[in-house]
Design a protein around this motif. Structure first.
Motif, PDB file in Angstrom:
ATOM      1  N   ARG A 180     -23.420 -17.054  18.035  1.00 33.14           N
ATOM      2  CA  ARG A 180     -22.140 -17.464  18.608  1.00 33.14           C
ATOM      3  C   ARG A 180     -22.288 -18.907  19.095  1.00 33.14           C
ATOM      4  O   ARG A 180     -22.984 -19.170  20.071  1.00 33.14           O
ATOM      5  CB  ARG A 180     -21.754 -16.533  19.767  1.00 33.14           C
ATOM      6  N   LEU A 181     -21.642 -19.805  18.393  1.00 36.59           N
ATOM      7  CA  LEU A 181     -21.790 -21.219  18.689  1.00 36.59           C
ATOM      8  C   LEU A 181     -20.593 -21.747  19.455  1.00 36.59           C
ATOM      9  O   LEU A 181     -19.450 -21.341  19.213  1.00 36.59           O
ATOM     10  CB  LEU A 181     -21.955 -22.023  17.394  1.00 36.59           C
ATOM     11  N   GLY A 182     -20.863 -22.652  20.387  1.00 38.26           N
ATOM     12  CA  GLY A 182     -19.802 -23.267  21.165  1.00 38.26           C
ATOM     13  C   GLY A 182     -19.261 -24.515  20.492  1.00 38.26           C
ATOM     14  O   GLY A 182     -19.665 -24.886  19.380  1.00 38.26           O
ATOM     15  N   LYS A 183     -18.402 -25.194  21.184  1.00 34.15           N
ATOM     16  CA  LYS A 183     -17.772 -26.395  20.670  1.00 34.15           C
ATOM     17  C   LYS A 183     -18.767 -27.553  20.613  1.00 34.15           C
ATOM     18  O   LYS A 183     -19.576 -27.740  21.507  1.00 34.15           O
ATOM     19  CB  LYS A 183     -16.591 -26.775  21.572  1.00 34.15           C
ATOM     20  N   ASN A 184     -18.702 -28.299  19.516  1.00 38.34           N
ATOM     21  CA  ASN A 184     -19.520 -29.506  19.316  1.00 38.34           C
ATOM     22  C   ASN A 184     -21.020 -29.228  19.258  1.00 38.34           C
ATOM     23  O   ASN A 184     -21.829 -30.124  19.531  1.00 38.34           O
ATOM     24  CB  ASN A 184     -19.241 -30.544  20.413  1.00 38.34           C
ATOM     25  N   GLU A 185     -21.409 -28.002  18.925  1.00 40.92           N
ATOM     26  CA  GLU A 185     -22.840 -27.721  18.790  1.00 40.92           C
ATOM     27  C   GLU A 185     -23.384 -28.303  17.488  1.00 40.92           C
ATOM     28  O   GLU A 185     -22.619 -28.539  16.544  1.00 40.92           O
ATOM     29  CB  GLU A 185     -23.093 -26.209  18.822  1.00 40.92           C
TER      30      GLU A 185
END
Length: 493
Positions: free
Chosen positions: A24-29
């Motif tokens: 689960r990746l966040g924003k701008n990763e």
């Protein structure tokens, strides 16, 4: 009544595992490298095809990208992103990552979390007393070489040379740590030398249980400790038995001599001068012995690794051995064979060679850290969340053409000659000893002892590989181990 087969339970377990561990990746990763096998992700390539896999990822995604291994997202950093880790030590914690694979605080329960103390002790008592410690190192390196290699009128072949070199390096370090009286006992020297080798296997156990939960791996590798097995216990007992009479003797001397007491030049004397040293409390003595073992673990194996790698690099290049012998001969004549720190500093060709050997350690990834702030945004705009594990693409930095030239991949022993770039110097590209405030404090002694060891070997022997070729290191996943090929020692005529 509905019957559920083991196979069905297994399928259900796998589905739950997939849902729980799905990235689960966040924003701008940083970009997550695509993978085809659920749950396993990139784990196979990470373990068995590391060099090609990571290189390909960097070519496609740049210096900052993420991979999915052992059920977790790990961010790989190189170049500018890598150097930011060293500059921002309040955001990144290497100790936390080290505990994940090797819970040293459980192996050395009396020591506790004493990293700042170990750093200060190493900086002040090991590297800070270089003149004294090099004299001790010279004396015991010569004794060790005579004992383990000896006379080689007929060529002598040594296999798996790391074991031999480890004892050679352990002998002087033992004398520096605990003094000549305690270190005169071979069982103590052997225990200090073997410590990292006995604990080391815990480091290379693949964390397969991470796929289920990270804590499970720690529980399993520490489970034997709950039943009394501890690879450190035997070594602790040996050291305790040899140090007790030393402590009693020194305390007696202090009482009898008062102000005329002459302190011993070893790390144990430093421990005995601490306000919290209490010989009457067994746990207090355990505490200081575990502190000693912690420094031992970090010093002997790393120095012996540098020394044996350099020895193999030297043995596979006969023309280099001859050139270094010429430098060694001049220096040895100037000091009549008694090398001191100024002579070691004059070994400029040898220093450049040692630095190049360290640069070619060839581990693909290293120095794992955890991001411990709420979030961190790199200068390239990518953001990683709290708790993200990062690994440094060390070989990419150490073989970067923009720092080391178009021939960066080649082994050039005199690359650093006349460039004001000694083997101990840490900069943004040379990250062998880490970087920033947390750069290895013992590197000054480690490099000096490595050079002294090589100098004595070069003066006494012609060294070659049994194969007649340059020996490659052995890869264990993304890390390397010294070659196990034969080294041939022959007396100089």
């Amino acid at each position: 009544m509905i019957e559920v087969s083991l196979f069905q339970l297994f399928v259900i377990f796998i589905i739950i595992l997939y849902i729980i561990n799905r990235p689960r990746l966040g924003k701008n990763e940083p970009p997550l490298v695509p993978y085809t096998i659920p749950i396993l992700g990139h784990t196979y390539d990470y373990l068995f095809n590391t060099k090609t896999f990571i290189k390909k990822c960097k070519e496609q995604y740049g210096e900052c990208f993420s991979i999915y291994i052992f059920g977790d997202v790990v961010t790989i950093l190189s170049r500018d992103s890598l150097t930011e880790v060293f500059r921002n030590n309040n955001d990144f914690d290497m100790e936390l990552a080290a505990k994940e694979t090797l819970p040293l605080e459980r192996l050395l329960p009396y020591s506790g979390n004493n990293v700042p103390f170990h750093v200060k002790a190493t900086r002040d008592q090991i590297s800070g007393k270089l003149d004294i410690n090099i004299d001790i190192a010279q004396k015991y390196l010569l004794k060790g070489i005579d004992k383990l290699i000896g006379d080689c009128n007929e060529p002598k072949v040594v296999y798996n040379a790391w074991n031999m070199v480890n004892f050679l390096i352990a002998l002087p370090i033992a004398n520096i740590l605990v003094g000549e009286e305690a270190a005169s006992h071979e069982d103590l020297v052997k225990s200090l030398g073997d410590l990292a080798f006995d604990v080391g296997p815990l480091l290379v156990i693949p964390p397969i249980l991470f796929f289920i939960h990270k804590k499970l791996h720690e529980i399993v590798i520490t489970l034997p400790l709950k039943f009394g097995w501890n690879p450190v216990s035997r070594h602790r007992n040996v050291v305790m038995n040899r140090l007790r009479p030393v402590v009693e003797k020194r305390l007696k001397e202090r009482k009898e001599l008062g102000n005329y007491y002459k302190p011993y030049n070893d790390l144990w004397e430093y421990y005995m001068n601490l306000p919290n040293f209490d010989n009457t409390n067994p746990n207090n003595l355990h505490f200081h012995v575990d502190n000693l073992l912690a420094i031992t673990f970090a010093s002997i194996s790393t120095t012996s690794r540098a020394a044996v790698d350099a020895l193999y690099d030297l043995a596979g290049r006969p023309e280099l051995l001859n050139e270094l012998y010429e430098e060694a001969l001049i220096i040895d004549k100037e000091c009549n064979g008694l090398v001191t720190v100024p002579e070691i500093q004059k070994m400029v060709k040898l220093d450049s060679f040692v630095k190049e050997s360290l640069r070619h350690g060839d581990s693909i990834l290293g120095l794992p850290h955890y991001m411990i702030s709420k979030s961190y945004t790199f200068s390239n705009g990518f953001t990683i969340p709290e708790g993200r594990k990062i690994m440094l693409y060390s070989i990419d930095m150490l073989k970067a053409k923009e720092y080391f030239g178009d021939d960066a991949e080649e082994f050039k022993p005199f690359r650093f000659l006349n460039r004001n770039s000694p083997a101990t110097k840490v900069d943004r590209s040379y990250i062998v000893f880490g970087g920033g405030k947390h750069a290895c404090p013992g590197r000054f002694f480690a490099v000096s002892e490595t050079k002294l060891f090589l100098h004595k070997i070069i003066m006494k022997y012609k060294v070659s590989t049994e194969s007649g070729k340059i020996e490659d290191k052995v890869f264990v996943g993304p890390f390397t181990s010294p070659s196990e090929g034969g080294l041939v020692f022959e007396n100089r005529k």
